[in-house]
Scaffold this active site. Structure first.
Site: not given
Ligand code: ADP
Ligand code: ZN
Ligand code: MG
Length: 638
Positions: A235, A237, A239-241, A457-458, A461, A533
């Site tokens: 997933g 970066p 997202t909490g892996k 400009h803004e 948009h 843009d």
């Molecule tokens: P990844 O490994 O996917 O790049 P991380 O696990 O390192 O992401 O996430 C970084 C930080 O973001 C975590 O330490 C946490 O604080 C926060 N975070 C990310 N996803 C979640 C989630 N689903 N729930 C709670 N906190 C989250």
């Molecule tokens: Zn612009």
């Protein structure tokens, strides 16, 4: 001067199957060699030392005066001279000068100023005289040794290094080794658990089985059920892996071994593989346990692409070691490998075979409810003002990941501290969001003419964004320089979007061209301010023509490879690529004409909006729509 956050396309970096580094030397040293050379060297050196030591021990050093006296007495049989130093033997033993015993063998040094006609006296006394040149003739062996010494030294160093690389047999190997891997956070006070993860419930659910197994492996073993050996989390970066992997270990209360795949790729060849071996060995000792390998794509990318020479590189060796270790599992050790990547599509299929990372879980950015839950988790230890509405915040942050939200909360808390408040209020949250979305304010004094141009400009948009049916509503316009931009217009969707219609994409292109079109309409010239843009416009237009089948002429096929597929991903005939270019060009020029037409038609609205912006510098959603005189409800597609 940017418009909305572009639709998140999966891979962030283009991947090219780059030429593998030239295969490093990894030939092993034949074992006995080094030892032999070493022993020989030591013996030679020692024997030399010993000889000179014993040689010196037999004779007594006497003064030249004493020598002269013995010579005068006719007590010397023979001497041996080398330069001015003289060794010799007495006819009959004489008492040693310092007392204690007698001597017959002696050494002495003839002073250079001794003006004693020594040679004549020696002849007179019938002494046998032998001499040697001052520059010593070395023995053949010594010569050989000296000429070979530098080479021997090199060989020695090489042997030591080779041993060290081979993962350390014998004493030499112990030199550069690191301590064996240790599990992180085993007994630490508070471990990460599923309570710390929110918004990705479906992923959590898939992982509870793993947790269950780790907690109670016997139950599974009894019924002959085999657990997955590897789980691959993929997933974007943030997202909490990593968080999830930790939480699995924490939930199951088992040791968590963590290693980033890039750590394995070290300078010294062969270390990666031996580190992997150690890591698995340690984990087996304390099983059940979790091994977490972060960024596995750095070692696990597809092999055999062009340029990888016979597959003899460090990366591959490390990868093979991981696979070998995983194949070696009988399935009942209770070691589970969790790996994470944000580019699953480039992974080597060998990794994904059954018995390896056969469980693949996709971790996506959270939806609105998920974002709210994540915000709740991260505000657990933050005193929130009762007026702060996390639900509302979740609504206006589509596309943000858990990491983004955690960062947002932290920024808000920092602001509250700076403002000496005792709780985090709605103002802190919205200012923090502004900072996170638009970039930090840059202190930059702009000349009035430049400010005006930026305002137009803004406004271009924003106004086109307001006028396109179905476009994302405009949330904020500013002409305060932020980051690298001189001004920013922010539009975010009302709800999370998962796919885009053709009219929506055209609207996006028109909106993105709005800045340039406004400059054209108002000043009759364009500036360099539209670079980003245009990049965005190009991406969308090429996607429409070459990837999403929105051009009759190109047809319903993928002609433009995505980033992950790289230059080798797809092949299209040059005429097809030509057609994509022409179609993208057609789409963009149609949109530009449309933008110019609309802005000319609504020139009064444009002027009003730009004027308000010059006055206030930053307009929020409501103020912007009011200033432009566009009703806010026009956002449903007809
Ligand atoms: P990844 O490994 O996917 O790049 P991380 O696990 O390192 O992401 O996430 C970084 C930080 O973001 C975590 O330490 C946490 O604080 C926060 N975070 C990310 N996803 C979640 C989630 N689903 N729930 C709670 N906190 C989250
Ligand atoms: Zn612009
Ligand atoms: Mg991570």
């Amino acid at each position: 001067m940017s418009t909305p956050v572009p639709p998140r396309q999966t891979p962030e970096q283009p991947w090219r199957s780059e030429g593998a580094p030239p295969p490093p030397h990894r030939r092993k040293m034949p074992g006995g060699w080094g030892g032999l050379v070493l022993t020989a060297l030591v013996v030679f050196l020692l024997s030399d030392l010993l000889l000179s030591f014993f040689g010196a021990g037999r004779s007594t050093t006497i003064s030249y005066t004493e020598f002269d006296r013995q010579l005068a007495q006719g007590n010397i049989t023979k001497i041996y001279s080398k330069g001015d130093s003289i060794e010799g033997t007495l006819k009959s033993a004489a008492p040693k000068p310092e007392g204690k015993g007698n001597y017959t063998e002696f050494t002495t040094q003839r002073p250079s100023f001794a003006d004693d006609r020594l040679w004549a006296t020696l002849q007179q006394q019938n002494v046998t005289v032998t001499a040697e040149p001052v520059v010593q003739q070395r023995s053949f062996l010594a010569n050989l040794l000296i000429s070979l010494a530098p080479m021997l030294l090199l060989v020695l160093v090489w042997v030591l290094l080779a041993r060290r690389m081979a993962g350390g047999l014998g004493a030499a190997g112990a030199l550069g080794r690191k301590a064996p891997p240790k599990p992180v956070d085993t007994t630490a006070g508070k471990r990460t658990t599923f309570a710390d993860v929110a918004g990705i419930d479906e992923v959590e659910a898939e992982l509870t089985e793993v947790v269950d197994f780790l907690k109670n492996p016997q139950a599974y073993r009894r019924l002959g059920a085999k657990m997955p050996r590897g789980v691959l989390l993929s997933g974007p970066p943030g997202t909490g892996k990593t968080l999830l992997a930790r939480a699995v270990a924490g939930e199951a209360d088992v040791p968590f071994f963590s290693a980033s795949a890039s750590e394995f790729i070290e300078m010294i060849v062969g270390v990666g593989a031996s580190r992997v071996r150690e890591l698995f060995a340690e984990a087996r000792k304390v099983a059940p346990a979790i091994i977490f390998i972060d960024e596995i794509d750095t070692i696990g990318r597809q092999r055999g692409g062009s340029g990888s020479m016979g597959g003899h590189d460090e990366r591959e060796q490390t990868l093979n070691q991981i696979l070998t270790e995983m194949d070696g599992f009988t399935g009942s050790e209770g070691v589970i490998v969790i790996a994470a990547t944000n580019r699953a599509e480039i992974l080597d299929p060998a990794l994904l075979r059954p018995g390896r990372f056969d469980r693949r879980i996709t971790v996506s950015p959270p939806d609105r409810g998920g974002r709210e839950a994540i915000l709740r988790i991260h505000t657990r230890d933050v005193p929130l003002s009762p007026r702060s509405d996390l639900g509302q915040l979740a609504k206006v942050t589509p596309g943000m990941t858990g990491a983004d939200l955690a960062n947002l909360v932290n920024e808000a808390a920092l602001l509250a501290v700076k403002r000496k408040e005792d709780s985090v209020g709605p103002n802190d949250l919205s200012d923090a969001l502004e900072k996170v979305q638009l970039g930090a304010v840059r202190p930059l004094v702009m000349p009035q003419s430049e400010r005006e141009r930026t305002a137009y400009h803004e406004s271009g948009h924003a106004l086109l964004g307001m006028l396109q049916p179905g476009a994302d509503p405009v949330r904020k316009i500013t002409i305060v320089p932020r980051g690298r931009a001189l001004g920013v217009t922010l539009s975010t969707p009302e709800t999370d979007r998962y796919s885009y219609t053709e009219p929506y994409l055209r609207g996006r292109i028109i909106g993105a061209l709005g800045g340039m079109a406004a400059e054209q309409v108002v000043y009759g010239v364009v500036t360099t301010g539209s670079e980003s843009d245009l990049e965005q416009v190009t991406n969308i237009a090429r996607g429409m023509a070459g990837r999403w089948g929105m051009s009759e002429r190109v047809g319903r096929l993928t002609a433009v490879p995505n980033d992950a597929q790289g230059a080798y991903g797809l092949s299209a005939a040059p005429t097809t690529l030509d057609a994509v270019d022409q179609e993208a060009r057609r789409i963009v020029s149609e949109c530009y004409e449309d933008a110019i037409r609309q802005l000319t038609e609504h020139r009064a609205k444009l002027d009003a909006l730009a004027g308000a912006l010059l006055e206030a510098e930053t307009l929020d959603e409501e103020a912007a729509y009011r200033a432009a005189g566009v009703p806010r409800g026009e956002h449903e597609l007809p």
